[in-house]
Design a protein around this motif. Structure first.
Motif, PDB file in Angstrom:
ATOM      1  N   THR A   1       0.832  -1.198   0.000  1.00 15.38           N
ATOM      2  CA  THR A   1       0.000   0.000   0.000  1.00 15.38           C
ATOM      3  C   THR A   1       0.864   1.245   0.000  1.00 15.38           C
ATOM      4  O   THR A   1       1.971   1.239   0.560  1.00 15.38           O
ATOM      5  N   THR A   2       0.367   2.294  -0.596  1.00 14.94           N
ATOM      6  CA  THR A   2       1.052   3.591  -0.575  1.00 14.94           C
ATOM      7  C   THR A   2       0.576   4.445   0.586  1.00 14.94           C
ATOM      8  O   THR A   2       1.081   5.546   0.783  1.00 14.94           O
TER       9      THR A   2
ATOM     10  N   SER B   1      -1.883   6.170   0.700  1.00 12.93           N
ATOM     11  CA  SER B   1      -2.501   7.406   0.208  1.00 12.93           C
ATOM     12  C   SER B   1      -3.978   7.451   0.552  1.00 12.93           C
ATOM     13  O   SER B   1      -4.606   8.517   0.523  1.00 12.93           O
ATOM     14  N   LYS B   2      -4.523   6.295   0.878  1.00 13.30           N
ATOM     15  CA  LYS B   2      -5.936   6.207   1.247  1.00 13.30           C
ATOM     16  C   LYS B   2      -6.124   4.928   2.048  1.00 13.30           C
ATOM     17  O   LYS B   2      -5.472   3.927   1.773  1.00 13.30           O
TER      18      LYS B   2
ATOM     19  N   LYS C   1       2.008   1.225  -8.230  1.00 15.25           N
ATOM     20  CA  LYS C   1       0.666   1.608  -7.767  1.00 15.25           C
ATOM     21  C   LYS C   1       0.513   3.123  -7.736  1.00 15.25           C
ATOM     22  O   LYS C   1      -0.525   3.665  -8.135  1.00 15.25           O
ATOM     23  N   ARG C   2       1.528   3.810  -7.251  1.00 10.31           N
ATOM     24  CA  ARG C   2       1.453   5.262  -7.166  1.00 10.31           C
ATOM     25  C   ARG C   2       1.269   5.870  -8.557  1.00 10.31           C
ATOM     26  O   ARG C   2       0.456   6.777  -8.750  1.00 10.31           O
TER      27      ARG C   2
ATOM     28  N   THR D   1      -5.002   2.851  -5.067  1.00 12.55           N
ATOM     29  CA  THR D   1      -4.967   3.081  -3.618  1.00 12.55           C
ATOM     30  C   THR D   1      -5.302   1.827  -2.823  1.00 12.55           C
ATOM     31  O   THR D   1      -5.579   1.902  -1.627  1.00 12.55           O
TER      32      THR D   1
ATOM     33  N   SER E   1      -4.798  -1.873  -0.890  1.00 10.87           N
ATOM     34  CA  SER E   1      -3.813  -2.297   0.109  1.00 10.87           C
ATOM     35  C   SER E   1      -3.412  -3.753  -0.074  1.00 10.87           C
ATOM     36  O   SER E   1      -2.790  -4.338   0.812  1.00 10.87           O
TER      37      SER E   1
END
Length: 875
Positions: A474-475, A477-478, A860-861, A866, A868
């Protein structure tokens, strides 16, 4: 009735033989196996029977027989016997050897006679006697080893649907010979290194064991392309039952020819050129399209010169190569990756496969970063990672590239997984990558510890699955709604896992000191200590005590080679000796939430080693600018932020690092030992009894605390020569010793740098001397020091010099509670649009699997994903 039973028995035996032939092709050739799937029955089964016979003959000459220790005379006798039994079966229609029986059945049905098998076996026999060829002997060899095999397959194709053998036309015969010759010559080019180093052979006339020059290579490929073009002209006249499969095989080798043409001649001897599995599948799919026609064009092919002589190739790559390259993206970006370590190479492979234009800039002369290699005196040392854990992460990464891990690496299961020597224990403790055997080992040390370990592993497995589903891929970001739903009921347990230390959990689980250390030591792999790592990280025990520990034959050196090849095969450019000195930016928008700048590229210059090699070059003249839409720094995050960006654009300025906790430094020793050291396993751990004192010595209270090597120290020893004889000369042992030490202080003071043969700084060499004495004492090898014939040491200062490592640490920021998951940071700059991060110094953390995941999170970015969870794997 008796006749029908005999016929049934014969049919059953034939089907068993055909199944054996199919098993051979499935084990030895994914490419040829894929092509045969496009054949219709009975053609498919018959072609597989030919392949199996040819393959077994090759194993007699070059593979299994020699690998089993058979000498030249025994191998020659085995080949003679194999040919005699083959001819006898072709005459009688039966053999007790399943592969020979399958071939004999095919040969009788399709008219394959000794006029084809004898030239084949003659070529196999030549491999036992001839190490270099003249033009005439090379022509005979290619005819027997490849062209006649093509003719065997052609007879199968021509006989399809007929009740007796059918003689193929002269034009098809010429096409089959040309295709077989092209296949063989391409494989000669791909196997230059193996043939030269392993077998002492140089097949191409006029080209020695060092391989061809660039000009010679291009001439050979022009000849190959002419063979492919002649074969292409005949494919359209094949029966429909075999046309797609032959077209697929043709296009695969056309793609290989194009890749060989792009690969510098000096590289060919050290790297086998491959076509990625995803590209193979696309080639096969295109060949199977209804109405596929052979492309129009001159029979001589794109590499021909006037008069039929081979000349420089000026035409584009074959259609198969063009079609199977990554499709151009409307949003393809120019990506520069700083650092050619595992994270940088993995990111390059993923982004290039996605269709982006990728350039990797590595300041060293070799890729790999911390996963480096040192070769000296016949020894090969991995200078970095050596534990293969979290296996499914590797499998998933290879699947994202459209290939399979097992197609590239030979993994060995270590059994036992590792050995532990305790300071106050008379005998070592062996642990296993198996729950029940590990539990039995625990129970033998402490009554009730076996069941305690089982409960511990149940919890570890659940924590591992939770981390994989929510915290790694996961990034941040959310936070997906799914994550909130699934974690809410588990919040009390999660809170305890985060609030309790790994040390305390181990202490609650077992009483025995050494067993507690086994459960707590994984914290060191995370750059932390058992008292500073949250107990969530007991998930590591699910990896080594249940899932198992593996070793890639050839070491992590081989893994780095594969990563580089996959990245380059996908289209990435990799440049070594190129140091990025600045990240270039331009001012960005002023809207709410807008970042202050966006990336425009990097400034790069030749690294010091490259400059020193060319005294006529001035440093200023070596500087260049490379434009980019995206910059991914896989270099040390501290260096990226504080040295490559101006202060106003730093997300993590120097002041932020004063509040961070560094992982430990390391003193490394690479030791070449005369004789064997059977007391050690592939992995061995030596634990001190005073656990807390040991860790206190490698974790100063603050960044200004003294930096010292602990005495005594808990150390790790890797002896890969216990598993892999290729990493040390015969009768020698390869030992890699790691001593965790304190990192450098904030002002750069530390225990120093290493050297060769005792030439390192005093504290480094003394730490290694103590470690050698410790191994000698605990493992009962009293003469170990006297048997060391090669020694190189590395200290924290070397990590600073080689990798710009923050405080000379070996791993990165420690995985404390405040430096885990989303608290560890982000994989993008908050102030510079288009600047992303990968590697062990950013999220999700340290270790080779985490580096692979960090590469996936960069992808992913860029996609705006977003989620996970791991990305879906392509079919």
């Amino acid at each position: 009735m008796k006749h029908s039973l005999q016929q049934k028995a014969a049919d059953d035996f034939r089907r068993t033989a055909e199944a054996a032939a199919e098993r051979v092709i499935g084990r030895y050739s994914s490419s040829f196996g894929l092509a045969t799937r496009l054949l219709r029955e009975p053609v498919r089964t018959r072609v597989r029977s030919i392949y199996a016979l040819v393959r077994i003959a090759d194993e007699i000459v070059d593979g299994a027989a020699a690998g089993s220790g058979a000498g030249a005379r025994l191998i020659a006798a085995a080949l003679d016997d194999y040919e005699e039994r083959t001819e006898a079966a072709m005459s009688a229609g039966f053999s007790t050897d399943l592969v020979i029986h399958a071939f004999a059945t095919t040969s009788r049905a399709c008219g394959i006679g000794t006029d084809l098998t004898r030239p084949f076996f003659a070529s196999m026999r030549a491999d036992l006697e001839v190490t270099s060829h003249t033009d005439a002997s090379f022509a005979r060899y290619v005819d027997g080893s490849a062209e006649v095999v093509g003719l065997m397959c052609l007879r199968v194709f021509a006989t399809d649907g007929a009740d007796r053998p059918v003689e193929p036309s002269p034009s098809l015969v010429e096409g089959a010979r040309s295709l077989g010759a092209a296949f063989q010559k391409v494989n000669f080019l791909r196997d230059l290194g193996d043939d030269a180093d392993g077998r002492g052979r140089a097949y191409f006339p006029g080209i020695d064991l060092h391989g061809p020059t660039e000009r010679q290579k291009l001439a050979l490929l022009d000849d190959i392309d002419q063979d492919l073009a002649r074969a292409q002209g005949a494919i359209a006249h094949l029966p429909v039952s075999s046309r797609a499969a032959v077209q697929s095989a043709h296009d695969l080798f056309a793609a290989l020819s194009a890749r060989l043409r792009r690969t510098p001649a000096e590289v060919l001897r050290g790297r086998r050129v491959r076509v990625p599995t995803a590209q193979k599948a696309l080639i096969a799919a295109r060949a199977a399209l209804p109405g596929r026609r052979a492309p129009a064009g001159p029979a001589a092919g794109p590499g021909s010169a006037p008069g039929g002589a081979a000349g420089p190739r000026t035409a584009p790559a074959p259609a198969s190569e063009q079609a199977s390259a990554p499709a151009p993206r409307a949003d393809a970006r120019r990506v520069v990756i700083i650092g050619g370590g595992i994270a940088g190479l993995a990111t390059a492979a993923l982004l290039a496969t996605e269709g982006h234009r990728v350039t990797v800039l590595e300041r060293g002369q070799e890729v790999g970063g911390r996963a480096g290699t040192w070769r000296e005196g016949g020894f090969t040392f991995d200078t970095g990672p050596s534990w293969w854990l979290m296996h499914e992460c590797f499998e998933h990464f290879f699947a994202l590239l459209g290939t399979r891990l097992e197609d590239h690496l030979d993994l060995v299961d270590l059994d036992p997984a590792y050995r532990v020597f305790g300071e106050e224990y008379a005998r070592p403790l062996d642990l296993f990558g198996d729950r029940e055997r590990s539990a039995a080992a625990f129970e033998a040390e402490e009554r009730g510890a076996g069941d305690a370990l089982r409960r511990h592993l149940d919890s570890a497995g659940a924590a591992y699955r939770m981390a994989t589903a929510h915290f790694l891929y996961t990034t941040f970001s959310k936070v997906p709604a799914r994550t909130l739903r699934e974690l809410a009921p588990r919040s009390p347990a999660l809170a305890r896992l985060l609030g309790e230390s790994l040390h305390d959990l181990a202490a609650r689980t077992v009483r025995d000191t050494r067993l507690r250390q086994v459960l707590g030591y994984p914290a060191v792999f995370l750059g932390a200590t058992p008292r500073t790592a949250p107990s969530l990280y007991h998930l590591m025990s699910a990896m080594d005590l249940e899932d198992g520990v593996r070793y890639p034959r050839g070491g992590f050196t081989r893994f780095v080679e594969v990563l580089r090849a996959l990245a380059e095969d996908a289209g990435a450019e990799i440049r070594t000796g190129a140091e990025v000195t600045a990240i270039r930016t331009t001012p960005s928008g002023r809207g709410v939430g807008a970042r202050r700048a966006r990336v425009t590229g990097v400034e790069v210059r030749a690294a010091d080693a490259a400059l020193a090699a060319d005294e006529t070059r001035e440093a200023g003249a070596s500087t260049e600018t490379i434009d980019a839409d995206v910059v991914v720094s896989a270099a040390d995050l501290h260096h990226t932020e504080t040295a490559l960006l101006p202060r106003e654009l730093q997300t993590y300025p120097e002041s932020a690092w004063t509040r961070r906790t560094s992982g430990p430094g390391a003193v490394l020793a690479m030791l070449g030992v005369r004789g064997r050291v059977p007391e050690l396993l592939h992995h061995s751990l030596f634990f001190t009894d005073d656990w807390d004192r040991n860790f206190a010595q490698i974790t100063p209270v603050d960044a200004r605390g003294a930096s010292r090597a602990p005495d005594p120290a808990s150390i790790y020893v890797c002896a890969p020569s216990r598993t892999d004889p290729t990493v040390a000369p015969e009768g020698r042992e390869n030992l890699f010793v790691l001593i965790p030490v304190a990192p450098e202080t904030a002002d750069g003071r530390g225990i120093g740098r290493g050297g060769v043969d005792g030439a390192g700084d005093a504290e480094v060499e003394q730490a290694v001397d103590r470690a050698i004495a410790q191994i000698a004492d605990r493992a009962h090898v009293p003469d170990l020091a006297d048997r060391i014939e090669l020694r190189r040491t590395v200290g924290p200062g070397d990590f600073t010099d080689a990798f710009h490592s923050w405080r000379g640490n070996a791993l990165g920021p420690a995985h404390t509670l405040r430096q885990s998951a989303f608290l560890r940071g982000s994989n993008r700059s908050r102030k510079v649009e288009g600047l992303l991060y990968a590697g062990g110094t950013t999220v999700p953390g340290v270790g080779v699997p985490m580096c692979l995941i960090s590469a996936e999170n960069v992808l992913k970015r860029l996609r705006g994903d977003t989620s996970s969870t791991p990305l879906p794997e392509p079919l």
